[in-house]
Design a protein around this motif. Sequence first.
Motif, PDB file in Angstrom:
ATOM      1  N   LEU A 108      -8.981 -23.013  -1.820  1.00  0.00           N
ATOM      2  CA  LEU A 108      -9.180 -23.562  -3.170  1.00  0.00           C
ATOM      3  C   LEU A 108     -10.157 -24.732  -3.133  1.00  0.00           C
ATOM      4  N   ARG A 109     -10.025 -25.585  -2.093  1.00  0.00           N
ATOM      5  CA  ARG A 109     -10.949 -26.715  -1.982  1.00  0.00           C
ATOM      6  C   ARG A 109     -12.382 -26.227  -1.766  1.00  0.00           C
ATOM      7  N   LEU A 110     -12.517 -25.207  -0.917  1.00  0.00           N
ATOM      8  CA  LEU A 110     -13.849 -24.651  -0.641  1.00  0.00           C
ATOM      9  C   LEU A 110     -14.458 -24.091  -1.933  1.00  0.00           C
ATOM     10  N   ALA A 111     -13.638 -23.355  -2.700  1.00  0.00           N
ATOM     11  CA  ALA A 111     -14.129 -22.765  -3.943  1.00  0.00           C
ATOM     12  C   ALA A 111     -14.520 -23.865  -4.926  1.00  0.00           C
ATOM     13  N   ALA A 112     -13.698 -24.918  -5.009  1.00  0.00           N
ATOM     14  CA  ALA A 112     -13.974 -25.998  -5.952  1.00  0.00           C
ATOM     15  C   ALA A 112     -15.279 -26.713  -5.597  1.00  0.00           C
ATOM     16  N   TRP A 113     -15.455 -26.995  -4.314  1.00  0.00           N
ATOM     17  CA  TRP A 113     -16.696 -27.673  -3.895  1.00  0.00           C
ATOM     18  C   TRP A 113     -17.916 -26.787  -4.151  1.00  0.00           C
ATOM     19  N   THR A 114     -17.769 -25.501  -3.849  1.00  0.00           N
ATOM     20  CA  THR A 114     -18.891 -24.578  -4.066  1.00  0.00           C
ATOM     21  C   THR A 114     -19.280 -24.558  -5.540  1.00  0.00           C
ATOM     22  N   VAL A 115     -18.274 -24.483  -6.414  1.00  0.00           N
ATOM     23  CA  VAL A 115     -18.546 -24.462  -7.858  1.00  0.00           C
ATOM     24  C   VAL A 115     -19.177 -25.786  -8.285  1.00  0.00           C
ATOM     25  N   LEU A 139     -25.658 -22.404 -26.370  1.00  0.00           N
ATOM     26  CA  LEU A 139     -25.888 -20.982 -26.590  1.00  0.00           C
ATOM     27  C   LEU A 139     -25.728 -20.170 -25.302  1.00  0.00           C
ATOM     28  N   ALA A 140     -26.007 -20.789 -24.151  1.00  0.00           N
ATOM     29  CA  ALA A 140     -26.008 -20.023 -22.893  1.00  0.00           C
ATOM     30  C   ALA A 140     -24.738 -20.238 -22.073  1.00  0.00           C
ATOM     31  N   TRP A 141     -23.824 -21.092 -22.548  1.00  0.00           N
ATOM     32  CA  TRP A 141     -22.701 -21.459 -21.685  1.00  0.00           C
ATOM     33  C   TRP A 141     -21.812 -20.286 -21.260  1.00  0.00           C
ATOM     34  N   PRO A 142     -21.645 -19.223 -22.073  1.00  0.00           N
ATOM     35  CA  PRO A 142     -20.819 -18.118 -21.546  1.00  0.00           C
ATOM     36  C   PRO A 142     -21.400 -17.574 -20.243  1.00  0.00           C
ATOM     37  N   GLY A 143     -22.738 -17.529 -20.157  1.00  0.00           N
ATOM     38  CA  GLY A 143     -23.369 -17.072 -18.919  1.00  0.00           C
ATOM     39  C   GLY A 143     -23.087 -18.020 -17.774  1.00  0.00           C
ATOM     40  N   VAL A 144     -23.132 -19.328 -18.059  1.00  0.00           N
ATOM     41  CA  VAL A 144     -22.894 -20.329 -17.012  1.00  0.00           C
ATOM     42  C   VAL A 144     -21.434 -20.256 -16.556  1.00  0.00           C
ATOM     43  N   VAL A 145     -20.523 -20.101 -17.507  1.00  0.00           N
ATOM     44  CA  VAL A 145     -19.100 -20.025 -17.155  1.00  0.00           C
ATOM     45  C   VAL A 145     -18.826 -18.773 -16.325  1.00  0.00           C
ATOM     46  N   THR A 146     -19.414 -17.656 -16.753  1.00  0.00           N
ATOM     47  CA  THR A 146     -19.256 -16.424 -15.976  1.00  0.00           C
ATOM     48  C   THR A 146     -19.736 -16.651 -14.544  1.00  0.00           C
ATOM     49  N   ALA A 147     -20.880 -17.315 -14.420  1.00  0.00           N
ATOM     50  CA  ALA A 147     -21.436 -17.591 -13.095  1.00  0.00           C
ATOM     51  C   ALA A 147     -20.439 -18.392 -12.257  1.00  0.00           C
ATOM     52  N   MET A 148     -19.822 -19.402 -12.867  1.00  0.00           N
ATOM     53  CA  MET A 148     -18.917 -20.261 -12.112  1.00  0.00           C
ATOM     54  C   MET A 148     -17.624 -19.530 -11.738  1.00  0.00           C
ATOM     55  N   VAL A 149     -17.145 -18.688 -12.644  1.00  0.00           N
ATOM     56  CA  VAL A 149     -15.931 -17.929 -12.345  1.00  0.00           C
ATOM     57  C   VAL A 149     -16.183 -16.952 -11.201  1.00  0.00           C
ATOM     58  N   LEU A 150     -17.332 -16.267 -11.283  1.00  0.00           N
ATOM     59  CA  LEU A 150     -17.678 -15.335 -10.210  1.00  0.00           C
ATOM     60  C   LEU A 150     -17.782 -16.073  -8.884  1.00  0.00           C
ATOM     61  N   THR A 151     -18.409 -17.229  -8.921  1.00  0.00           N
ATOM     62  CA  THR A 151     -18.583 -18.020  -7.702  1.00  0.00           C
ATOM     63  C   THR A 151     -17.224 -18.418  -7.132  1.00  0.00           C
TER      64      THR A 151
END
Lengths: 366, 222
Positions: free
Chosen positions: B10-17, B139-151
Motif C-alpha cells: 500500500l505504501r509503494l502504491a501510494a508513493w507511486t501515485v 474537464l479532464a479529471w476523470p482521465g487523471v483519476v482513471t490514470a491514478m486508479v490504474l497506477t
Amino acid sequence: MALEVMARAATPIPLEVAFSVAPGELLALVGHSGSGKTTLLRTIAGLWTPANARVAVDGMPWLDTGARVNLPSHRRRVGLVFQNYALFPHMSAAQNVMAAMDRADPAEADRILDLVNLHGLGARKPAQLSGGQQQRVAVARALARRPQALLLDEPFSAVDRATREKLYGEIIALRAHLKMPVVLVTHDVNEAQLLADRMVVIEKGYVLREGTTAEVMADAVALRAMGIREMAAMLPATIAEHLPDGLTRLDAASGPLFLPMVEGAPGTRVRVRIMAHEVILSRARPEGLSAQNILAGTVARIVPGGGSGVMVHVAVGEHGILARITCRAADQLGLKPGDTIHAILKSMSVARDHVARATDRQQAAE
Amino acid sequence: MDWTALDLSLRLAAWTVAILLPVSVLLGRFLAFRQFRGKALVEALVMLPLVLPPTVLGFYLLVSFGRSSPIGQAWSSVFGQQLVFSFEGLVLASVLFNLPFAVQPAQRGFQAIPAEVREAAACCGMSPLRALWKVDLPLAWPGVVTAMVLTFAHTLGEFGIVLMVGGSIPGETKTIAIAIYDRVQAFDTDSAAIMSAVLVAISLVTIAVTFALSARVGRRLS
C-alpha cells in the motif's frame, strides 16, 4: 481605441489584408468559407500568427512581427464570440461570464447577463440553455473581458432562423453600449448589410472591396464575389402603424411601404433590405397590380452586369434602391439616367429577417 | 496473512501515485496539446513499459541502479545507502513501470477538451496555469483519476519488476504479491489464498468506488 490590422502570409492560405476599425464601429468581414476571414479574426485574438502581421489597438501593438512583438491571447484585451460559442461546460452561465473577469464579481456578471436578456438564467449550465441563450452567454462572456476589440465569428450561424432574427435585434440594441471596435465575420450578406457600418469583402485571402455597407453593396465586383442574387439596397423607414390585416405600414422618404408584420412600436426607425432581383420597374405608374408598394424615383445609373442582366440604380428621395432587370427589359423601356421610373415591390418579397432596427451610427450615415 | 507485506504494498502504491500524479497531469497535457518533432518517439517511450516483459525493464533498472552504475553511486553518496534492494529503488522502478498507466488516460482526457474551449480560456484572459486549474483539469479529471486508479491497482499487483529490483526483503521490498509467491513456494496455500483474496478485494473496491464516483460527477457535469 481604433483597431488596426495588417496580415500577410503564404501558408496555410495566402493572405494579404489590411483594415482598420474605429471605436464603436462594426466592420463586417464578408467572404466565402476558406476566404481567410476567420484566420484574420484568430490573428487579432492571438490564436494564430501569420508570417508578417501587425495588430494594434489604440496605437499599442499586440502583434508586430517586424518588431518581434507578439502578446499571447490572454494578455490581449479581446472578446471573442466563437462560432459554436465554446462555453465552459462545467460552469454555470454566470461562472462563464465571471471567468473572463479580472476579479470575479457576481453583481457585475448579473448586470452583463441582464444586458444580453438572460435575466435569472445565471445558474444554468450551458447544456441547460437553448442555442440562442448559449450565444447570449458567449456574448456576455466576451463583454465581461472589458475588451478593447470585440470579435464575432459567425455568431448567428448555429441558431435557427427565428432565433437569429431576434439576436440581430439584440446585437443592434447592444451596440449603444459598445464603445470598442467590433469585427463581425460572416458569409451571410444580409447579416452584414443589416448589422455593419462598413464591410470588407475578402476573396481567397485578398481584399476585394472595402467601404461603407452602402458602397460595397452597390459595387458590381464585390457582388460578383458575394453572389449577384445577394444584391440589395437598404431603405431607411419608420414604423407608422400596424394594420389589422397583419401588415405594417412604414413611412419612407419615397412614401408608404406595406410589409408583413414588422415588430416594433410606431416611431421605431428601421432599415429595410430590398433585394434587387425582387424589384420590377415601370415607366407609367401601374394600376390594377397586386403589388402594394410603388416607389416613384429617377434612374440614377445603369450598370451592365456580366451576363443577361443590368443593375438599375434608382434614386428614391435621398436614398437609392437597386433593380436587377434583364438587358432586354432595359432596352424595351429605353431606360437612361434621369428618367422618371416606378419601382414596384411585393410586400411578401421582403423577408422578416430583412428588416432591422437602425443603430444611431447607421442613421447618421444615412 | 503477512500484514507487513500488505502495508508495504500500500505504501509503494501510494508513493507511486503521489509521484506520478503531477507527471500524469503535466506530461499528459503536454502530449495532448503540443505538436513537436519526435513526439511519436516520446509517446512510444512512455508506452514501452506496457509491452516489455517486467524482467527486461527490471534487468535494465538493476544494471543502471546498481552499486557500480553512475546513478547508483550518486544515490549512495547522497543518501548513504544503495538504490537496489531498497524501498526507494522500488518506488523509482514502480514509477517508471507505471508511466503508461499514468500518462495515457490523462492524455486522452485532455485531448477530449475541444480546442475552441481552450482558446476561449486564453481569450478570457486566463494564463496557461490558470486555464489548467479552471478549465483543463475540471474537464479532464476523470482521465487523471482513471490514470491514478490504474497506477494504484497495478502497483499492488506488480511482481516481476519488484522481484528483479527489490528482491524479497521483509519490510523493505517484500510486497504482498511477492509474499503470495513466497507462501505458494512454501506450500502454505492457506496464507496465499487469504492474501490473494485480500488483494482482489482491495483492487475491486478501489476501482468500483472510482467508477461510481466519476459516474456521479459525470451526471452532475452534463
